[in-house]
Motif scaffolding. Sequence first.
Motif, mmCIF file in Angstrom:
data_model
loop_
_atom_site.group_PDB
_atom_site.id
_atom_site.type_symbol
_atom_site.label_atom_id
_atom_site.label_comp_id
_atom_site.label_asym_id
_atom_site.label_seq_id
_atom_site.Cartn_x
_atom_site.Cartn_y
_atom_site.Cartn_z
ATOM 1 N N TYR A 119 0.923 -1.036 -0.047
ATOM 2 C CA TYR A 119 -0.052 -0.091 -0.157
ATOM 3 C C TYR A 119 0.781 1.284 0.073
ATOM 4 N N LEU A 120 1.808 1.365 0.841
ATOM 5 C CA LEU A 120 2.776 2.371 0.906
ATOM 6 C C LEU A 120 3.397 2.348 -0.556
ATOM 7 N N GLY A 121 3.872 1.358 -1.278
ATOM 8 C CA GLY A 121 4.597 1.570 -2.509
ATOM 9 C C GLY A 121 3.607 2.348 -3.515
ATOM 10 N N ASN B 14 13.722 2.732 3.446
ATOM 11 C CA ASN B 14 13.108 2.272 4.844
ATOM 12 C C ASN B 14 12.566 0.916 4.847
ATOM 13 N N ILE B 15 11.901 0.557 3.595
ATOM 14 C CA ILE B 15 11.414 -0.873 3.543
ATOM 15 C C ILE B 15 12.466 -1.707 3.462
ATOM 16 N N VAL B 16 13.588 -1.657 3.061
ATOM 17 C CA VAL B 16 14.661 -2.428 2.707
ATOM 18 C C VAL B 16 15.320 -2.591 4.188
ATOM 19 N N GLY C 229 7.516 -9.244 1.484
ATOM 20 C CA GLY C 229 6.976 -7.541 1.562
ATOM 21 C C GLY C 229 7.786 -7.015 0.935
ATOM 22 N N ILE C 230 8.951 -6.986 0.959
ATOM 23 C CA ILE C 230 9.920 -5.934 0.269
ATOM 24 C C ILE C 230 9.429 -6.368 -1.216
ATOM 25 N N GLU C 231 9.307 -7.446 -1.798
ATOM 26 C CA GLU C 231 9.203 -7.747 -3.349
ATOM 27 C C GLU C 231 7.668 -7.090 -3.591
ATOM 28 N N VAL D 145 8.139 -3.074 -3.910
ATOM 29 C CA VAL D 145 8.919 -2.407 -5.027
ATOM 30 C C VAL D 145 8.220 -2.864 -6.384
ATOM 31 N N HIS D 146 7.374 -3.887 -6.441
ATOM 32 C CA HIS D 146 6.464 -4.254 -7.382
ATOM 33 C C HIS D 146 5.338 -3.103 -7.632
ATOM 34 N N ALA D 147 4.646 -2.856 -6.347
ATOM 35 C CA ALA D 147 3.796 -1.666 -6.284
ATOM 36 C C ALA D 147 4.188 -0.249 -6.690
#
Length: 291
Positions: free
Chosen positions: A105-107, A211-213, A224-226, A229-231
């Motif tokens: 959602y953040l992405g 921050n996510i990584v 979740g990281i994948e 970055v996809h989003a």
Amino acid sequence: MTPSEEVLSTACGLAGFPAGGARLLRAHSNSVYLLPSADVVARINGNDHAGLRAQASLALTRWLADNAVPVTEPALDHAVEVAGATVTFWQYHPQPRRERPAARYLGKILRRLHALPAPPFPLPDYAPLIGLTSILASGATATVLSGADRRWLKERAEEAIGEYQGLRTVLGRGMVHGDAYPGNTLWSGDEVLLGDWDEAAIAPRELDLANIVQARRFGAREAGIEEFVHAYGHDPRGHPLFEALVRMRDLHTLTGYIRRAQRGDRIAHTELASRIRSLRDPAVTTRWIST
């Protein structure tokens, strides 16, 4: 009554909100209170805040909402200054009994944010590690940091800033949130909002992705990281500037814990010591804890 409660009471009187029954939601870099009878959240920022001034964050979130970015919105269009602190009031969004919004959602929100033109008012340039370097330079950390740790952090901060300044951005410079991680997202029905805009600035857009990584330190899952970055639509991993920003984020997270430890918070002091040990010795794999 604590100092922050005194500031809250005065600010509520000036703003016209009832302070009775106020409940502390968070006390880290800022103090955040729920005013239950008004369905309003009050945020208290100290004078040492180095990001966008609280008053400017009110105008920014209004503009972002007008541009279809899902953000938390003010309950009062001006800030209240009390005893050296800045207090802002925000609409309250009760959180359902379900998991915090996933990183994807953040992405999506950041993808929309980074596609916007520059706002019709100035934003400050991002000042890397300004909070940490300021507090280390003040000499007021002797009660919570050893001399060796203080020198080590100062050297690492200087190295990180120099590295950051010498690297090229792939995503370009523009408006960034400045502290984009799932902890600053909220449910609003089935929609997800992004809040806490005090550190918005002009910076390499990679800053909002770091921050996510870096959240691997806190046990973030690779899946979740994948999804994130996809989003977002771009995978920054492996780019030199991005990797430098992830390392800078490690250092950035120490600032609030140093301040809390200085105020006598023993839990924060313990977590601070644990994080520094793991940074100084990469063989230490202690999971970081948000407290």
